[in-house]
Structure formats: structure tokens, C-alpha cells
Write a protein that holds these residues in place. Structure first.
Motif, PDB file in Angstrom:
ATOM      1  N   ARG A 357       0.849  -1.191   0.000  1.00 54.15           N
ATOM      2  CA  ARG A 357       0.000   0.000   0.000  1.00 54.15           C
ATOM      3  C   ARG A 357       0.882   1.237   0.000  1.00 54.15           C
ATOM      4  O   ARG A 357       1.837   1.324   0.761  1.00 54.15           O
ATOM      5  CB  ARG A 357      -0.914   0.009   1.231  1.00 54.15           C
ATOM      6  N   MET A 358       0.542   2.200  -0.862  1.00 52.89           N
ATOM      7  CA  MET A 358       1.275   3.460  -0.914  1.00 52.89           C
ATOM      8  C   MET A 358       0.437   4.576  -0.307  1.00 52.89           C
ATOM      9  O   MET A 358      -0.796   4.594  -0.423  1.00 52.89           O
ATOM     10  CB  MET A 358       1.622   3.828  -2.366  1.00 52.89           C
ATOM     11  N   PHE A 359       1.135   5.498   0.355  1.00 54.05           N
ATOM     12  CA  PHE A 359       0.491   6.655   0.967  1.00 54.05           C
ATOM     13  C   PHE A 359       1.218   7.913   0.499  1.00 54.05           C
ATOM     14  O   PHE A 359       2.427   7.900   0.279  1.00 54.05           O
ATOM     15  CB  PHE A 359       0.555   6.577   2.493  1.00 54.05           C
ATOM     16  N   LEU A 360       0.468   8.975   0.345  1.00 49.81           N
ATOM     17  CA  LEU A 360       1.052  10.267   0.001  1.00 49.81           C
ATOM     18  C   LEU A 360       0.566  11.287   1.014  1.00 49.81           C
ATOM     19  O   LEU A 360      -0.633  11.536   1.129  1.00 49.81           O
ATOM     20  CB  LEU A 360       0.652  10.681  -1.420  1.00 49.81           C
ATOM     21  N   ASN A 361       1.511  11.822   1.782  1.00 47.82           N
ATOM     22  CA  ASN A 361       1.194  12.810   2.814  1.00 47.82           C
ATOM     23  C   ASN A 361       0.147  12.297   3.791  1.00 47.82           C
ATOM     24  O   ASN A 361      -0.790  12.993   4.172  1.00 47.82           O
ATOM     25  CB  ASN A 361       0.742  14.132   2.182  1.00 47.82           C
ATOM     26  N   GLY A 362       0.315  11.036   4.201  1.00 47.53           N
ATOM     27  CA  GLY A 362      -0.535  10.439   5.222  1.00 47.53           C
ATOM     28  C   GLY A 362      -1.838   9.870   4.742  1.00 47.53           C
ATOM     29  O   GLY A 362      -2.577   9.266   5.521  1.00 47.53           O
ATOM     30  N   LYS A 363      -2.172  10.000   3.453  1.00 52.90           N
ATOM     31  CA  LYS A 363      -3.426   9.484   2.913  1.00 52.90           C
ATOM     32  C   LYS A 363      -3.140   8.417   1.859  1.00 52.90           C
ATOM     33  O   LYS A 363      -2.117   8.481   1.170  1.00 52.90           O
ATOM     34  CB  LYS A 363      -4.249  10.617   2.294  1.00 52.90           C
TER      35      LYS A 363
END
Length: 527
Positions: A357-363
Motif C-alpha cells: 500500500r502506498m500513501f502520500l502525505n498520510g493518505k
């Protein structure tokens, strides 16, 4: 859960000279060296079972040796994890032989050497030889194995004054249960003690003839090697002089292993066996830097292992994922808000990676992965995905998990600078113009190992290699007519090319050889 230990471990630390290291009075002080070899997972074509703890055994041994005064640069660690960082240290047969000969070369009588093998060992019914199985072992070809006799012969030629063989071996059905055929006829119990040893070498085997050696999941080691490490940490120091010698280590390991297996494996027997042809068994194997408290049956301040039973799946884990930006290049300060991120996650134990799973800026990252692959051989998983950055600092987070719900996380900070810059039009460089050629090949991070060639991971997205049709798990065999055995062979051949040139690439895929004509462009190839 307790399991039979299908492992051959050999430690060689010298025992053939005067008592220089123990007494240290007038004799010159020598250097101490170690070669540590651990094989956890074998090539899919070898039909050998994967093992749980060889790398943990070697990692634990490396730590206790360094803590005991061995210089880190004098310890060579050969495991699949170490080989992923530098291919020289892959535990393949030819590489192990080379490193062993290098380590023993130019030694003096005052020196001591430790060599450790952890992995499968086999013995054939028509042969009295015991063999160690490197990662590229094939049981129907003995030339791919390393015989105990060969190790003895190399040791016998070594002038080091101190040599000890310590072997943890179980040859009870090392063949994978998923194998479709029996490639060889093996004996069902270990008999390495029958192999004649050269003069000046002492030996300690994990069990007596006809017995089996065990692993215990509660220890995260083989039972035998767990107590070898504990002994070297200081628990074998019977006279309190803060030095561990062979005469102390051998009875300590014998008594502890015997009692542990009897208690936790339904009264079964495992008696370590020792024998020496040396008159200097009291030389110092290791120095204990701090006093050791009176040990409990399982080591100071250590819990008693749980009773054997099904292992808790939550104990399995994955290695921390690796995150890198494929496009655009230029580090972590970027002039574009669109980035292609590649993630690689590998299992630390036998449980395969099932999710990234990838997250960008906590989302959670939006959209679907651009590319998603899993490795049937290693249990690893690889994904790439386009992300849209916001101006300023961005944090790319990744979580990888297995079916046991054990997970590992990592992050990468990226800066997007939207300020305008003077753009220049890029054109295809002419051959010979001095720019770096780029093909886009990637080494497989923790792969099955080829005896010839280099296993490849998925090539960079939209790279010349990807557009030409080169795929993950292809084996790179030739480049521009040159045979490729190592990654550095490929890099050297690529360095002689120029952007705009057409390169001839030959790979092996599922037993077939494929040839590609690929146009090189300007860029930076993977190291």
C-alpha cells in the motif's frame, strides 16, 4: 514449533599450534578471521526445501565475534541478504570456494580462522562423502556441491595455527515436499563423523551418528547453534577467566543441547559429538568483555521457550520495503509534480508478501498501480505507481504485509519546487558524444540465483528495455556479444556504449534464449 534441522554448519577456528592466544606471553599475537556462509532459500530447480534460520545463525555468530574482539573487516558474511547488496557475497558454490581460499591465503601460524556453513547438507547412499549445498546446488550434479573432504583439504594446506570444525547437520529429507521427482537416493541420518579429518583440526558435531539435529522456533535458531552462540557470549566460561576455549565450549554445547532437546522434543536424543587431533584445545576462541551472570537453562534474563506447537503466524515478517523514484530522475527535489514510484518488498521468513500500500502525505495514494508483479521464487512483490505531488515537502509512505498480517513500513521525503526554470529541448545524443548510455535493466533484489548470467527484476517503466520486451526474472546472458556472469560484467560492457547506439541483448526465459536489439538513450543505469 520444533522442526528437524536440515542444515550443515561448519565453523573452522584453528587449534594446531602453541597456546599463544591463551597465554599470549612470548608468542606473537596473530589475527582472527571468519567466513560465515548461510543459505536460507535455494534455486527453484534444486528441489531443496527452504530453511528458516541459517541467516539468523550467521548474523548471530557475526555479532558475537565482533563483540568478542574480531575486527569487522576480517569477517566475510555470505548470505542472500548480503549478496543482494554486493554479488560477490552470494553463497554460490564457486564464490564460496573463492572466498574460502582468499581468507586462508597468507595466514601465519599465529592466526586463527573461523569458517561457518549454514544450509542443507546431504549424503548419498553410494558415497561416504558429506556435502554442503550452496544456493545453486543441484543434487543430480555433485560438482555443484561442496564436499567436507574438499574443505578439509583446503584447511590442511592453510598454515594458520588454529583450526576447528563445528558442524550442525541433518540429512533427513532435505528435498522439497512439492518436488515431482526424487533426483537422488539419500541416506536418512547424518554421518559426517566418518570423514577422516586432517591433523591439527578439532571438530564438534551437533549430534552423534544416526541422530537428528533440531530447530526450535521459540529460539529462532537451531538448538545447537543457539547454545554455541550463548557459549561464546560467555556462558561457557567455566573458570571465570573471561575467555572461551574449545575445552569449555564443547561440553557446554553438548550438555545444553542434550537437555533442551530431551525436554522440548518428547524425550528425543541429540548429543553433540566432539573429537580433537590437536594438543592445544585450550587456545582462546573468543574473549568475553563483560562478566556473565550465572546462566539460567536458557541464558541470562531470557524467557523459557514455549512448548513446541504450531508457530504463531504473526511471528513471520517482511523486510522493510525499498522505495525509489523512477521518473523523473534528479534526486528528491523535483521540478514536476508527477512522479513514478517503484516499491520492492521481500519476505524475511517463508510467508510471501501479499500486499503493498502506498500513501502520500498520510493518505492512501489515489489510482491503480502502473505495474504490479510478484515473484513465485522469492515470495516478494513489486509495484510502481504514478503520484501527484503538492508544492513543497511531500512524504511518500509504503506498507508491505503478508498473509499473517505482519507488516513493515518506510517513508521517503520528496520536495516539489514549482518555480519556473529555463527549459531546453532535449534531443537524442549522437553516438560517441560522451553521455551515459541507459537501457533500464534492474537486478532482481533477492532472487533465485543463476549459475550463469544475472537474474533481472522488472525493467524501469517506459525504459528501452521495457519497450523492447525484456521482463522480470529473465536471465541476462550476453550483451553486445560478451558473456555476462555478474552485474559488473554488464555495467562494464554498457560503459563502452554510447546513447543512440543499438545494443544486442540476449536473455534466457523459461529455458528459451531470446535476442533483442535495443536502442540506448541518455540516462543513468542502476548501480
Amino acid at each position: 514449533m520444533g522442526t528437524h534441522r536440515c542444515v550443515l554448519v561448519a565453523i573452522l577456528a584453528g587449534l594446531a599450534g602453541v597456546r599463544a592466544l591463551a597465554a599470549g606471553a612470548d608468542a606473537p599475537r596473530g589475527e582472527r578471521y571468519a567466513l560465515l556462509v548461510g543459505v536460507r532459500k535455494y534455486d527453484a530447480t534444486s528441489e531443496l526445501r527452504a530453511l528458516k534460520y541459517p541467516e539468523k545463525d550467521m548474523d548471530g555468530l557475526q555479532k558475537v565475534l565482533i563483540d568478542g574482539g574480531y575486527r569487522p573487516e576480517n569477517i566475510v558474511l555470505m548470505t542472500q541478504t548480503a549478496g543482494a547488496e554486493e554479488t560477490r557475497f552470494l553463497p554460490m558454490g564457486a564464490k564460496v570456494r573463492d572466498e574460502l581460499k582468499i581468507l586462508l591465503r597468507d595466514r601465519t601460524e599465529a592466526d586463527s580462522v573461523i569458517v561457518a556453513f549454514a544450509g542443507h547438507g546431504v549424503q548419498f547412499k553410494d558415497d561416504d562423502q558429506a556435502y554442503f549445498c550452496p544456493v545453486d546446488a543441484r543434487l543430480n550434479d555433485k560438482t555443484t556441491l561442496i564436499s567436507l573432504r574438499e574443505v578439509y583439504q583446503i584447511l590442511e594446506r592453510c598454515p594458520a595455527g588454529h583450526k576447528l570444525l563445528l558442524s550442525d547437520a541433518c540429512r533427513n529429507d532435505p528435498i522439497d515436499s512439492n518436488s515431482r521427482r526424487a533426483v537422488v537416493d539419500l541416506v536418512s541420518a547424518s554421518r559426517p563423523q566418518r570423514q577422516p579429518r586432517p591433523k591439527g583440526v578439532a571438530a564438534l558435531f551437533s549430534c552423534s551418528e544416526g541422530q537428528l539435529a533440531y530447530e526450535h522456533d521459540a529460539l529462532k535458531h537451531g538448538v545447537f547453534f543457539h547454545y554455541v552462540i550463548k557459549g561464546l557470549e560467555g556462558e561457557a566460561d567455566s573458570n571465570g577467566d573471561r575467555r572461551i576455549n574449545f575445552d569449555e565450549l564443547a561440553p557446554f554445547a553438548r550438555d545444553r543441547v542434550k537437555d533442551h532437546v530431551r525436554r522440548y522434543f518428547d524425550g528425543r536424543e541429540q548429543f553433540p559429538f566432539s573429537e580433537s587431533k590437536s594438543n592445544s584445545d585450550d587456545f582462546t576462541l573468543i574473549s568475553v568483555r563483560t562478566p556473565v551472570p550465572v546462566p539460567t537453562p536458557f541464558g541470562p534474563a531470557q524467557r523459557k521457550p514455549a512448548e513446541p506447537g504450531p508457530p504463531a503466524k504473526a511471528e513471520t515478517s517482511v523486510l522493510a520495503p525499498r522505495v525509489r523514484i523512477i521518473r523523473p530522475e534528479g534526486g528528491t527535489t523535483l521540478k514536476t509534480n508527477r512522479v513514478l514510484v517503484r516499491v520492492e518488498a521481500m519476505p524475511e521468513d517463508e510467508e510471501p508478501v501479499t500486499r503493498i500500500r502506498m500513501f502520500l502525505n498520510g493518505k492512501p495514494a489515489q489510482g491503480q498501480p502502473e505495474q504490479s508483479e510478484k515473484s513465485r521464487d522469492t515470495g516478494g512483490r513489486f509495484e510502481s505507481q504514478w503520484l501527484t505531488l503538492r508544492p513543497g515537502r511531500n512524504e511518500i509512505g509504503v506498507e508491505a504485509a503478508n498473509r499473517a498480517r505482519s507488516s513493515a513500513r518506510t517513508t521517503l521525503a520528496v520536495n516539489y519546487d514549482p518555480s519556473p526554470t529555463t527549459s531546453t529541448r532535449r534531443t537524442m545524443p549522437k553516438p560517441g558524444a560522451g553521455q551515459s548510455p541507459y537501457l533500464g535493466l534492474v537486478r532482481h533484489p533477492l532472487m533465485t540465483f543463476a549459475t550463469k548470467g544475472v537474474y533481472l527484476g522488472a525493467p524501469h517503466f517506459e525504459s528501452p528495455a521495457s519497450k523492447a520486451g525484456i521482463k522480470s526474472q529473465d536471465i541476462l546472458i550476453r550483451f553486445n556479444g560478451k558473456s555476462i556472469d555478474l552485474w559488473r560484467d554488464y555495467k562494464a560492457s554498457l560503459a563502452r556504449c554510447s546513447p543512440g547506439q543499438t545494443a544486442k541483448v540476449e536473455v534466457e526465459r523459461l529455458g528459451q534464449r531470446l535476442k533483442f536489439d535495443v536502442n540506448l538513450v541518455e540516462g543513468k543505469e542502476d548501480e
